[in-house]
Design a protein around this motif. Structure first.
Motif, PDB file in Angstrom:
ATOM      1  N   UNK A  58       0.827  -1.205   0.000  1.00 11.17           N
ATOM      2  CA  UNK A  58       0.000   0.000   0.000  1.00 11.17           C
ATOM      3  C   UNK A  58       0.857   1.249   0.000  1.00 11.17           C
ATOM      4  N   UNK A  59       1.828   1.329   0.920  1.00 13.88           N
ATOM      5  CA  UNK A  59       2.674   2.516   1.001  1.00 13.88           C
ATOM      6  C   UNK A  59       3.439   2.742  -0.302  1.00 13.88           C
ATOM      7  N   UNK A  60       3.940   1.662  -0.860  1.00 12.39           N
ATOM      8  CA  UNK A  60       4.763   1.764  -2.069  1.00 12.39           C
ATOM      9  C   UNK A  60       3.931   2.275  -3.246  1.00 12.39           C
ATOM     10  N   UNK A  61       2.774   1.650  -3.463  1.00 14.31           N
ATOM     11  CA  UNK A  61       1.943   2.061  -4.595  1.00 14.31           C
ATOM     12  C   UNK A  61       1.385   3.468  -4.402  1.00 14.31           C
ATOM     13  N   UNK A  62       1.143   3.850  -3.147  1.00 13.81           N
ATOM     14  CA  UNK A  62       0.668   5.211  -2.896  1.00 13.81           C
ATOM     15  C   UNK A  62       1.766   6.226  -3.211  1.00 13.81           C
ATOM     16  N   UNK A  63       2.997   5.930  -2.830  1.00 14.08           N
ATOM     17  CA  UNK A  63       4.117   6.822  -3.167  1.00 14.08           C
ATOM     18  C   UNK A  63       4.272   6.927  -4.687  1.00 14.08           C
ATOM     19  N   UNK A  64       4.176   5.805  -5.376  1.00 12.45           N
ATOM     20  CA  UNK A  64       4.277   5.830  -6.835  1.00 12.45           C
ATOM     21  C   UNK A  64       3.189   6.716  -7.437  1.00 12.45           C
ATOM     22  N   UNK A  65       1.965   6.627  -6.897  1.00  9.14           N
ATOM     23  CA  UNK A  65       0.864   7.452  -7.405  1.00  9.14           C
ATOM     24  C   UNK A  65       1.112   8.927  -7.125  1.00  9.14           C
ATOM     25  N   UNK A  66       1.695   9.233  -5.975  1.00  9.91           N
ATOM     26  CA  UNK A  66       1.987  10.620  -5.611  1.00  9.91           C
ATOM     27  C   UNK A  66       2.946  11.261  -6.606  1.00  9.91           C
ATOM     28  N   UNK A  67       3.978  10.526  -6.991  1.00 11.82           N
ATOM     29  CA  UNK A  67       5.022  11.108  -7.841  1.00 11.82           C
ATOM     30  C   UNK A  67       4.822  10.820  -9.334  1.00 11.82           C
ATOM     31  N   UNK A  68       3.746  10.146  -9.675  1.00 12.31           N
ATOM     32  CA  UNK A  68       3.487   9.838 -11.075  1.00 12.31           C
ATOM     33  C   UNK A  68       3.352  11.127 -11.890  1.00 12.31           C
ATOM     34  N   UNK A  69       4.067  11.180 -12.996  1.00  5.91           N
ATOM     35  CA  UNK A  69       4.017  12.310 -13.933  1.00  5.91           C
ATOM     36  C   UNK A  69       4.518  13.628 -13.338  1.00  5.91           C
ATOM     37  N   UNK A  70       5.226  13.557 -12.205  1.00  6.68           N
ATOM     38  CA  UNK A  70       5.767  14.792 -11.617  1.00  6.68           C
ATOM     39  C   UNK A  70       6.920  15.320 -12.467  1.00  6.68           C
ATOM     40  N   UNK A  71       6.884  16.615 -12.769  1.00 14.86           N
ATOM     41  CA  UNK A  71       7.980  17.248 -13.491  1.00 14.86           C
ATOM     42  C   UNK A  71       9.076  17.718 -12.538  1.00 14.86           C
ATOM     43  N   UNK A  72       8.741  17.761 -11.257  1.00 18.22           N
ATOM     44  CA  UNK A  72       9.666  18.269 -10.251  1.00 18.22           C
ATOM     45  C   UNK A  72      10.489  17.168  -9.594  1.00 18.22           C
ATOM     46  N   UNK A  73       9.852  15.992  -9.396  1.00 16.88           N
ATOM     47  CA  UNK A  73      10.506  14.915  -8.668  1.00 16.88           C
ATOM     48  C   UNK A  73      10.420  13.592  -9.432  1.00 16.88           C
ATOM     49  N   UNK A  74      11.415  12.740  -9.211  1.00 13.24           N
ATOM     50  CA  UNK A  74      11.317  11.338  -9.584  1.00 13.24           C
ATOM     51  C   UNK A  74      11.676  10.529  -8.346  1.00 13.24           C
ATOM     52  N   UNK A 233      12.307  15.050   6.648  1.00 15.37           N
ATOM     53  CA  UNK A 233      13.187  15.857   7.482  1.00 15.37           C
ATOM     54  C   UNK A 233      12.521  17.195   7.793  1.00 15.37           C
ATOM     55  N   UNK A 234      12.922  17.764   8.933  1.00 16.30           N
ATOM     56  CA  UNK A 234      12.310  19.018   9.380  1.00 16.30           C
ATOM     57  C   UNK A 234      13.180  20.198   8.959  1.00 16.30           C
ATOM     58  N   UNK A 235      13.361  20.350   7.656  1.00 15.50           N
ATOM     59  CA  UNK A 235      14.132  21.456   7.100  1.00 15.50           C
ATOM     60  C   UNK A 235      13.382  21.987   5.879  1.00 15.50           C
ATOM     61  N   UNK A 236      13.981  22.947   5.188  1.00 15.09           N
ATOM     62  CA  UNK A 236      13.299  23.557   4.053  1.00 15.09           C
ATOM     63  C   UNK A 236      12.966  22.531   2.975  1.00 15.09           C
ATOM     64  N   UNK A 237      13.928  21.654   2.678  1.00 10.16           N
ATOM     65  CA  UNK A 237      13.699  20.626   1.662  1.00 10.16           C
ATOM     66  C   UNK A 237      12.566  19.700   2.074  1.00 10.16           C
ATOM     67  N   UNK A 238      12.571  19.294   3.342  1.00 11.46           N
ATOM     68  CA  UNK A 238      11.514  18.419   3.833  1.00 11.46           C
ATOM     69  C   UNK A 238      10.158  19.093   3.825  1.00 11.46           C
ATOM     70  N   UNK A 239      10.120  20.375   4.164  1.00 11.78           N
ATOM     71  CA  UNK A 239       8.862  21.113   4.158  1.00 11.78           C
ATOM     72  C   UNK A 239       8.288  21.228   2.749  1.00 11.78           C
ATOM     73  N   UNK A 240       9.143  21.508   1.788  1.00 13.41           N
ATOM     74  CA  UNK A 240       8.677  21.617   0.400  1.00 13.41           C
ATOM     75  C   UNK A 240       8.166  20.273  -0.107  1.00 13.41           C
ATOM     76  N   UNK A 242       7.011  17.778   1.767  1.00 12.89           N
ATOM     77  CA  UNK A 242       5.779  17.456   2.489  1.00 12.89           C
ATOM     78  C   UNK A 242       4.588  18.198   1.891  1.00 12.89           C
ATOM     79  N   UNK A 243       4.772  19.467   1.508  1.00  9.83           N
ATOM     80  CA  UNK A 243       3.695  20.226   0.875  1.00  9.83           C
ATOM     81  C   UNK A 243       3.260  19.583  -0.434  1.00  9.83           C
ATOM     82  N   UNK A 244       4.246  19.164  -1.225  1.00  2.00           N
ATOM     83  CA  UNK A 244       3.943  18.497  -2.492  1.00  2.00           C
ATOM     84  C   UNK A 244       3.164  17.203  -2.246  1.00  2.00           C
TER      85      UNK A 244
END
Length: 275
Positions: A58-74, A233-240, A242-244
């Motif tokens: 479940x966790x794995x497929x949900x992560x895949x769905x979250x990042x599917x077609x993302x231009x910002x992240x892979x 992580x609780x830093x700028x990168x982690x916050x960005x 988490x928002x995504x």
């Protein structure tokens, strides 16, 4: 003739310049897509497991769905012993943890939690079908991973009840997976384990074990009991990040993807009641 030759030379130089700019632009566009490494122990079915070399759950497929077609992240996944996940997150080797992570105050001081991704129950797994509360655990023996929410809950009960025979908590390594701990109940080595109801029922059924998986009657002190999260992580990168992730989670809940994955892996809807 000389003018024509100069014109051709100029055009050739312009073509080379445009081609160079095009290549540079493509390179920059490719570099802009950041790789997110997801840490998971691949041993917490049905949330995360592996079939041969394929990451599943479940966790794995949900992560895949979250990042599917993302231009910002892979995204890529890495199997990590549970005891090493948080230290790897601290060191920057991983940017996201997907491993049926529950909330506790100690983690919240150091890490960011996503919006909840599933809601299960804490459960007592044993051969005694009447075992359903902490008061019945006095003097009994359990196994738990050190640092886990389950171990912490048992430790806290012992501290809060010094007048009672303590629960004996045998700490096990990552190599002693859930299936082995359930086998240890079956063969009488321990009396019970405290665990997530979804995982415990899934593995007990998969292993053909005749064990009781009973929802814990006690509340463990928080309205976040039983909720599962991703961790950053609780830093700028982690916050960005988490928002995504939270924005995508809202979309995936709305379009029914989360419910579909829950029914596929958990055998029921464990997401629609999430706030």
């Amino acid at each position: 003739m000389a003018f024509k030759k100069s014109l051709l030379t100029a055009l050739a130089l312009i073509s080379l310049f445009v081609a160079g700019c095009s290549k540079e632009g493509n390179h920059q566009a490719g570099d802009a897509q950041k790789t997110i490494t997801v840490a998971t122990d691949s041993d917490t079915a049905p949330f995360t497991f592996k079939e041969k070399d394929d990451f599943k759950g479940y966790d794995i497929d949900l992560v895949k769905a979250i990042f599917k077609d993302s231009k910002e992240y892979k995204v890529q996944f890495e199997t990590v012993p549970f005891s090493s996940i948080l230290t790897g997150l601290d060191a920057g080797r991983y940017q996201l943890v997907a491993n049926n992570i529950n909330y506790n105050e100690e983690r919240a001081q150091k890490y960011l939690f996503s919006d909840p991704v599933s809601l299960s129950n804490y459960a007592l797994v044993s051969k005694d079908r009447k075992l359903a509360s902490f008061d019945q655990l006095s003097g009994k023996t359990a196994e738990a991973l050190p640092g886990s929410n389950y171990a912490q809950a048992l430790e806290n009960w012992n501290k809060e009840h010094p007048d009672k025979t303590p629960i004996q908590v045998n700490y096990v390594s990552d190599k002693t997976g859930l299936a082995q701990r359930l086998q240890n109940i079956e063969n009488g080595k321990i009396d019970f384990i405290l665990y997530d109801a979804i995982s415990a029922k899934y593995v007990a059924q998969d292993q053909g074990l005749n064990l009781s998986v009973t929802n814990l009657k006690d509340k463990l002190g928080s309205n976040k009991d039983g909720l599962e999260y991703f961790l950053f992580t609780k830093d700028k990168e982690g916050q960005e990040l988490a928002q995504f992730v939270n924005k995508r989670l809202a979309s995936l809940k709305k379009d029914g993807t989360m419910k579909k994955l829950s029914e596929q892996y958990f055998g029921g809807d464990f997401v629609s009641s999430l706030d």
